[in-house]
Write an enzyme that holds these catalytic residues in place. Sequence first.
Site, PDB file in Angstrom:
ATOM      1  N   ASP A 155      15.719  50.489 -34.165  1.00  0.00           N
ATOM      2  CA  ASP A 155      16.555  51.710 -33.702  1.00  0.00           C
ATOM      3  C   ASP A 155      16.286  52.811 -34.413  1.00  0.00           C
ATOM      4  OD1 ASP A 155      17.792  50.558 -36.161  1.00  0.00           O
ATOM      5  OD2 ASP A 155      19.785  50.945 -35.143  1.00  0.00           O
ATOM      6  N   ASP A 157      19.106  55.174 -36.711  1.00  0.00           N
ATOM      7  CA  ASP A 157      20.295  55.491 -36.995  1.00  0.00           C
ATOM      8  C   ASP A 157      20.325  56.879 -37.566  1.00  0.00           C
ATOM      9  OD1 ASP A 157      21.600  53.028 -36.811  1.00  0.00           O
ATOM     10  OD2 ASP A 157      20.389  52.085 -38.018  1.00  0.00           O
ATOM     11  N   ASP A 176      21.805  52.370 -41.699  1.00  0.00           N
ATOM     12  CA  ASP A 176      20.595  51.698 -41.387  1.00  0.00           C
ATOM     13  C   ASP A 176      20.900  50.356 -42.242  1.00  0.00           C
ATOM     14  OD1 ASP A 176      18.137  51.442 -40.366  1.00  0.00           O
ATOM     15  OD2 ASP A 176      16.982  52.470 -42.006  1.00  0.00           O
ATOM     16  N   ASP A 179      21.395  47.179 -40.263  1.00  0.00           N
ATOM     17  CA  ASP A 179      20.436  46.291 -39.599  1.00  0.00           C
ATOM     18  C   ASP A 179      19.448  45.676 -40.365  1.00  0.00           C
ATOM     19  OD1 ASP A 179      21.253  48.126 -37.688  1.00  0.00           O
ATOM     20  OD2 ASP A 179      19.601  49.331 -37.892  1.00  0.00           O
ATOM     21  N   GLN A 351      12.109  50.558 -13.232  1.00  0.00           N
ATOM     22  CA  GLN A 351      12.076  49.121 -13.350  1.00  0.00           C
ATOM     23  C   GLN A 351      10.582  48.754 -13.783  1.00  0.00           C
ATOM     24  OE1 GLN A 351      14.200  46.602 -13.269  1.00  0.00           O
ATOM     25  NE2 GLN A 351      12.616  45.344 -14.351  1.00  0.00           N
ATOM     26  N   ASP A 352       9.637  49.600 -13.429  1.00  0.00           N
ATOM     27  CA  ASP A 352       8.186  49.259 -13.867  1.00  0.00           C
ATOM     28  C   ASP A 352       8.124  49.900 -15.256  1.00  0.00           C
ATOM     29  OD1 ASP A 352       7.726  48.218 -11.597  1.00  0.00           O
ATOM     30  OD2 ASP A 352       6.783  49.803 -10.471  1.00  0.00           O
ATOM     31  N   SER A 372       6.774  49.664 -21.344  1.00  0.00           N
ATOM     32  CA  SER A 372       5.712  49.209 -20.620  1.00  0.00           C
ATOM     33  C   SER A 372       4.483  50.131 -20.941  1.00  0.00           C
ATOM     34  CB  SER A 372       5.905  49.091 -19.109  1.00  0.00           C
ATOM     35  OG  SER A 372       5.348  50.056 -18.402  1.00  0.00           O
ATOM     36  N   PHE A 409       6.567  46.523 -15.348  1.00  0.00           N
ATOM     37  CA  PHE A 409       7.600  45.613 -15.740  1.00  0.00           C
ATOM     38  C   PHE A 409       8.313  45.238 -14.557  1.00  0.00           C
ATOM     39  CE2 PHE A 409       7.409  46.238 -20.395  1.00  0.00           C
ATOM     40  CZ  PHE A 409       6.269  45.582 -20.706  1.00  0.00           C
ATOM     41  N   HIS A 472       3.789  42.431  -8.050  1.00  0.00           N
ATOM     42  CA  HIS A 472       4.786  42.177  -8.883  1.00  0.00           C
ATOM     43  C   HIS A 472       5.331  40.889  -8.491  1.00  0.00           C
ATOM     44  CE1 HIS A 472       4.919  46.770 -10.234  1.00  0.00           C
ATOM     45  NE2 HIS A 472       3.870  45.984 -10.578  1.00  0.00           N
ATOM     46  N   ASP A 474       8.792  40.860  -8.500  1.00  0.00           N
ATOM     47  CA  ASP A 474      10.097  40.903  -8.010  1.00  0.00           C
ATOM     48  C   ASP A 474       9.739  41.228  -6.522  1.00  0.00           C
ATOM     49  OD1 ASP A 474       8.768  43.329  -8.025  1.00  0.00           O
ATOM     50  OD2 ASP A 474      10.420  44.366  -9.114  1.00  0.00           O
ATOM     51  N   CYS A 645      12.882  47.989  -8.044  1.00  0.00           N
ATOM     52  CA  CYS A 645      11.732  48.854  -8.504  1.00  0.00           C
ATOM     53  C   CYS A 645      12.333  50.093  -8.939  1.00  0.00           C
ATOM     54  CB  CYS A 645      10.594  48.874  -7.486  1.00  0.00           C
ATOM     55  SG  CYS A 645      10.015  47.603  -6.852  1.00  0.00           S
TER      56      CYS A 645
END
Length: 663
Positions: A155, A157, A176, A179, A351-352, A372, A409, A472, A474, A645
């Site tokens: 992440d 911070d 930090d 984490d 979504q991809d 992705s 994705f 895909h 989906d 999508c």
Amino acid sequence: MAPRRAVRLSPREPAHAVCVVGVETPVDVRNDVPKGAKTFGVSGSSEVKVYMLYDPARVPEPAGRARWPLDADVDVVVVADTVSKDLNDLRVKVSYFESQEAGALGHSMLYLTGVDVSLDADTSRTGKVKKGSVDKKTWRWGSRGSGAILLVNCDRDAVHGSREDLHASHLRSLEDLQDMSPVVLSCRGPDELFESHKLFLKASLPDSRRLRVFCARGGTSLSNYKQVLGPHHQSYEVERRPGERDIKFYVEGLTFPDTSFSGLVSLSASLVDTEALSEASLFTDSVTFRVAPWIMTPNTQPPLELYVCSVTDAHGHNDKFLKDMAHLALKANCNLVVVPRVENRNDRWIQDEMEFGYIDAPHKSFPVVFDSPRNRGLRDFALKKILGPDFGYVTREIEYAGASGLDSFGNLDVSPPVTVGNREYPLGRILIGGSFPKSSGRRMARVVRDFLQAQQVQAPVELYSDWLSVGHVDEFMTFVPTSDQKGFRLLLASPSACLQLFQEKKEEGYGEALQFEGLKHKMKRSINDILADKHLKRDSIHVQECIDWNRAVLKRELGLAESDIVDIPQLFFLKGAYAEAFFPDMVNMVVLGKYLGIPKPFGPLINGRCCLEEKVRSLLEPLGLHCIFIDDFLFYHQLLGEIHCGTNVRRKPFTFRWWNSVP
């Protein structure tokens, strides 16, 4: 560590040794003995335990005053029970005798300094460092397992910075530290001892590239936290201050498990005698960590945030679609995030572009977005707009060739928790689309497949999606939560179910009802016309065979019965060798709890109601689901995508902790 060399004793002068509390120190009582000695006895101060190691089947235990034959196969070890207050304040005495009745011929003295040196982490997985774990080197899966856990510090911070915290060699924010996994080095003993003995913290060269360690010296300033191990630092001489009993460190992971990294890393702490000829290591304690995997969340997990893009094209602006998403999110009590065009660069397929997941350790958990490698208009969105405090980021880039459509994705999903035979998958199984086995078709990039496989806890299953134009998973499957004991259903697109429905409606006298009624720019087709279309029927048979192949794989790999599967009416047609949806693809829906945002199919109207919508309602509403049909035709369907999508959902993590599973 290797067995410690025995301390040699002599009647001529006392011996001295440093003894780590609770650790056996072997003693050589035969190195130098008085002339004529045949037996020996050992005694020690109350803070020292003396053990005789022997095989009872071969060596009888002596009676009386416990004098042991010198020629017997007996070893002597001593263990300090307490930390010394002063140097050499613990005593062991070895006496030598000629016979059982005679007095001692001589004595050898061993003076010990007891120290407490140990390296401890949260190996019991309670969220707190606990001292005294038996086996810190071995990492064990399962509810009765043990072993410490690291989070990849992915992440950001720090307020200032454009990349994940793991890219900084210095601490950028005190937040930090939350984490990171705390580690405590105990170093208790007389201060004088540490003038001639040093402590070293070490990691192997491969492990030093996968973790970073900060030494904490108290205070609230960033300068109180110094990096001591990491990619360019394998060893650190620990500065022990007078009177110091425990030194605290913080450890962060730098990389997720992958094809060349099992996820296991180790730290060791050594006590070294610097006055010995070769700086002998007297004791080493080690802790093994496993880097927490990236975990996906299935549709059965409650939604937290719904993401959708604001876009403009030849048809105008997708305002109506955004309003429909807002309405759906409100019903599901889910926060809506609209990504403006300046951030999505008119790329609507969110979504991809990314997949939401999370990482989890006993002390901390936070969401992590997997970006992705498709790298289109939304390529910078996850890194620039999602990465932040307690929101991590990970990606895998394709080095030698551009991404294919199967690297998006929409081609990445995960099942709900399932049991397959005697094997449990409490976090579900990842599902990706690829080519037909042993064919040379399109597949998801190896770097992504390897990453997913290496996480271990959601063992991936590769399905056959290359028969689709976009390719895909989906496009032909999704999961929905249900209120019954099973807890979910698998929805599969079904040309057979659609043709059967249309045949039934024809026989009921509705053969002239029109598909695409209400759409201005789409040629309408009657039920009779669709059923009479030989090409469409041929294409439907082909597509059904492809879906049925996946159906068998899903049943086998997810342990599903036919009753766990719902066939959703859907038609496809072939464009060249690949299939596309004939009308909006209803399984390509967004799932927000019991509310389903389903592409409006514009099916034949019978008595004023769409027969496709009515069929889907009859299949899903008895399961406790609410079907909300949304028009996505112009802005999504015509561009070979649908609602799933064009949306993305961040969901609640599992309550099940991944380390309790057994991959």
